[in-house]
Design a protein around this motif. Structure first.
Motif, PDB file in Angstrom:
ATOM      1  N   ASP A  36       0.828  -1.205   0.000  1.00  0.00           N
ATOM      2  CA  ASP A  36       0.000   0.000   0.000  1.00  0.00           C
ATOM      3  C   ASP A  36       0.862   1.255   0.000  1.00  0.00           C
ATOM      4  O   ASP A  36       1.998   1.243   0.482  1.00  0.00           O
ATOM      5  N   PHE A  37       0.288   2.313  -0.529  1.00  0.00           N
ATOM      6  CA  PHE A  37       0.843   3.656  -0.352  1.00  0.00           C
ATOM      7  C   PHE A  37      -0.124   4.325   0.614  1.00  0.00           C
ATOM      8  O   PHE A  37      -1.221   4.737   0.233  1.00  0.00           O
ATOM      9  N   THR A  38       0.264   4.361   1.879  1.00  0.00           N
ATOM     10  CA  THR A  38      -0.609   4.890   2.930  1.00  0.00           C
ATOM     11  C   THR A  38      -0.180   6.317   3.265  1.00  0.00           C
ATOM     12  O   THR A  38       1.007   6.574   3.444  1.00  0.00           O
ATOM     13  N   ALA A 212      -1.525   8.320  -2.683  1.00  0.00           N
ATOM     14  CA  ALA A 212      -1.827   7.168  -1.835  1.00  0.00           C
ATOM     15  C   ALA A 212      -3.034   6.398  -2.338  1.00  0.00           C
ATOM     16  O   ALA A 212      -3.858   6.929  -3.072  1.00  0.00           O
ATOM     17  N   ASN A 213      -3.135   5.127  -1.912  1.00  0.00           N
ATOM     18  CA  ASN A 213      -4.389   4.423  -2.151  1.00  0.00           C
ATOM     19  C   ASN A 213      -5.231   4.387  -0.872  1.00  0.00           C
ATOM     20  O   ASN A 213      -6.397   4.054  -0.901  1.00  0.00           O
ATOM     21  N   ARG A 214      -4.594   4.791   0.248  1.00  0.00           N
ATOM     22  CA  ARG A 214      -5.342   4.794   1.511  1.00  0.00           C
ATOM     23  C   ARG A 214      -4.906   5.995   2.353  1.00  0.00           C
ATOM     24  O   ARG A 214      -3.711   6.243   2.502  1.00  0.00           O
ATOM     25  N   ILE A 215      -5.886   6.715   2.871  1.00  0.00           N
ATOM     26  CA  ILE A 215      -5.599   7.880   3.709  1.00  0.00           C
ATOM     27  C   ILE A 215      -6.105   7.602   5.117  1.00  0.00           C
ATOM     28  O   ILE A 215      -7.242   7.133   5.290  1.00  0.00           O
ATOM     29  N   GLY A 222      -5.869   9.466  18.009  1.00  0.00           N
ATOM     30  CA  GLY A 222      -6.542   8.280  17.475  1.00  0.00           C
ATOM     31  C   GLY A 222      -6.843   8.439  15.991  1.00  0.00           C
ATOM     32  O   GLY A 222      -6.586   9.492  15.402  1.00  0.00           O
ATOM     33  N   ILE A 223      -7.386   7.372  15.401  1.00  0.00           N
ATOM     34  CA  ILE A 223      -7.759   7.429  13.987  1.00  0.00           C
ATOM     35  C   ILE A 223      -9.189   7.945  13.897  1.00  0.00           C
ATOM     36  O   ILE A 223     -10.120   7.314  14.386  1.00  0.00           O
ATOM     37  N   MET A 224      -9.350   9.094  13.282  1.00  0.00           N
ATOM     38  CA  MET A 224     -10.675   9.694  13.191  1.00  0.00           C
ATOM     39  C   MET A 224     -11.444   9.115  11.999  1.00  0.00           C
ATOM     40  O   MET A 224     -12.660   8.984  12.035  1.00  0.00           O
ATOM     41  N   GLY A 225     -10.698   8.807  10.951  1.00  0.00           N
ATOM     42  CA  GLY A 225     -11.357   8.238   9.784  1.00  0.00           C
ATOM     43  C   GLY A 225     -10.334   7.770   8.775  1.00  0.00           C
ATOM     44  O   GLY A 225      -9.150   8.073   8.899  1.00  0.00           O
ATOM     45  N   GLU A 226     -10.798   6.981   7.807  1.00  0.00           N
ATOM     46  CA  GLU A 226      -9.893   6.605   6.721  1.00  0.00           C
ATOM     47  C   GLU A 226     -10.644   6.528   5.407  1.00  0.00           C
ATOM     48  O   GLU A 226     -11.870   6.409   5.384  1.00  0.00           O
ATOM     49  N   CYS A 227      -9.887   6.640   4.343  1.00  0.00           N
ATOM     50  CA  CYS A 227     -10.482   6.728   3.015  1.00  0.00           C
ATOM     51  C   CYS A 227      -9.719   5.815   2.064  1.00  0.00           C
ATOM     52  O   CYS A 227      -8.492   5.857   2.011  1.00  0.00           O
ATOM     53  N   PHE A 246     -13.546  13.741   1.619  1.00  0.00           N
ATOM     54  CA  PHE A 246     -13.145  13.053   2.853  1.00  0.00           C
ATOM     55  C   PHE A 246     -12.492  14.041   3.822  1.00  0.00           C
ATOM     56  O   PHE A 246     -12.846  14.110   5.006  1.00  0.00           O
ATOM     57  N   LEU A 247     -11.560  14.831   3.307  1.00  0.00           N
ATOM     58  CA  LEU A 247     -10.846  15.770   4.170  1.00  0.00           C
ATOM     59  C   LEU A 247     -11.796  16.838   4.723  1.00  0.00           C
ATOM     60  O   LEU A 247     -11.682  17.252   5.875  1.00  0.00           O
ATOM     61  N   GLN A 248     -12.749  17.217   3.910  1.00  0.00           N
ATOM     62  CA  GLN A 248     -13.749  18.187   4.359  1.00  0.00           C
ATOM     63  C   GLN A 248     -14.553  17.589   5.528  1.00  0.00           C
ATOM     64  O   GLN A 248     -14.761  18.228   6.548  1.00  0.00           O
ATOM     65  N   ASP A 249     -14.943  16.323   5.379  1.00  0.00           N
ATOM     66  CA  ASP A 249     -15.695  15.640   6.444  1.00  0.00           C
ATOM     67  C   ASP A 249     -14.876  15.540   7.729  1.00  0.00           C
ATOM     68  O   ASP A 249     -15.414  15.544   8.829  1.00  0.00           O
TER      69      ASP A 249
END
Ligand SMILES: Nc1ncnc2c1ncn2[C@@H]1O[C@H](COP(=O)(O)OP(=O)(O)OP(=O)(O)O)[C@@H](O)[C@H]1O
Ligand SMILES: [Mg+2]
Length: 252
Positions: A36-38, A212-215, A222-227, A246-249
């Motif tokens: 992955d490119f995270t 990236a393929n995953r943000i 903590g992890i607030m969200g991922e895309c 996603f970033l806006q959210d």
């Protein structure tokens, strides 16, 4: 099914400041997948660099564990960890760390020399990488103090990837670069990733994040969200819009 390369279990990192504990990473369960490119994003002070240091074994967590392909690096002593890092990890730091008394070529090949590779081969490989990031052969004889910030950052990148690490960690690797330099560095990271190497990069820049393929978005330790962005395709407007939304959210 994706193969997990790094897995954290209740990872925590605290710092003691003026006698008080500051909890920066809190009980984090995170998996990084092979190939992955995270990208890790989040506001300044969210703990992105702290997390990268812990994941790459540069710094020890306060609590919890980190496994690489099942092997627990949090149980290793300093010597074991140094050998492990040299073999498996490359790190491009937010602050550039080059050894001032060595030319950038010697800086670049020094980690390779430590793993017993032949100097001639390493130099040839480094020359190719330097060329890719716009640093000529003559320039590789320069010392870090004789370089611009961007040149130093690109040199540090060559050093980080010379050993073909399984995972390349990059903490804002394009911070000191103009748009041409940004593209060169990101292209090298994308190439490595297409070659099967995993990349974990921190960035504040949405254009860089698009590689990236995953943000993963961090907040409050903590992890607030991922895309999930899917594979990088240059100029893909749908991907860009998905990332922007996603970033806006996330309140970015
Ligand atoms: N060695 C340390 N001792 C005390 N506090 C620290 C230490 N390193 C980091 N911190 C604190 O931890 C928090 C997170 O720092 P970190 O460098 O991980 O942030 P970041 O998300 O990378 O921010 P930036 O985007 O500005 O680089 C900050 O409040 C910082 O002051
Ligand atoms: Mg940082």
């Amino acid at each position: 099914m994706k193969e997990t390369i790094i897995k954290t279990d209740k990872l925590s990192k605290s710092f003691s400041v003026g006698g008080r504990q500051q909890h920066i990473i809190k009980n984090m369960d995170l998996e990084i997948y092979k190939g992955d490119f995270t990208v890790i994003m989040g506001s300044s002070g969210a703990g992105k660099s702290t997390l990268l240091y812990a994941l790459s074994g540069m710094d020890k967590p306060s609590l919890g564990s980190i496994r690489y392909s099942g092997e627990e690096i949090t149980k290793m002593n300093d010597d074991q960890l140094a050998v492990f890092r040299r073999k498996h990890c490359g790190f491009i730091f937010q602050q550039i760390h080059l050894v001032d008394s060595m030319s950038i070529m010697d800086n670049a090949i020094s980690t390779g020399m430590l793993t017993g590779q032949k100097q001639k081969k390493l130099k040839e490989k480094a020359e190719k990488l330097f060329e890719r990031v716009g640093i000529s052969k003559e320039m590789t004889e320069k010392f870090p103090s004789q370089l611009s910030g961007g040149e130093a950052q690109r040199s540090a990148m060559v050093r980080a990837v010379i050993n073909d690490p399984d995972v390349v960690f990059a903490d804002e690797p394009t911070g000191a670069l103009n748009s041409c330099g940004v593209k060169a560095v990101l292209d090298v990271l994308t190439d490595l990733n297409n070659n099967g190497q995993s990349v974990v990069m921190v960035t504040h820049d949405i254009k860089s994040a698009r590689r990236a393929n995953r943000i993963i978005y961090l907040q409050d330790g903590g992890i607030m969200g991922e895309c999930d962005l899917g594979e990088y395709v240059s100029g893909d407007k749908v991907r860009h819009e998905k990332l922007r939304k996603f970033l806006q959210d996330m309140g970015w």
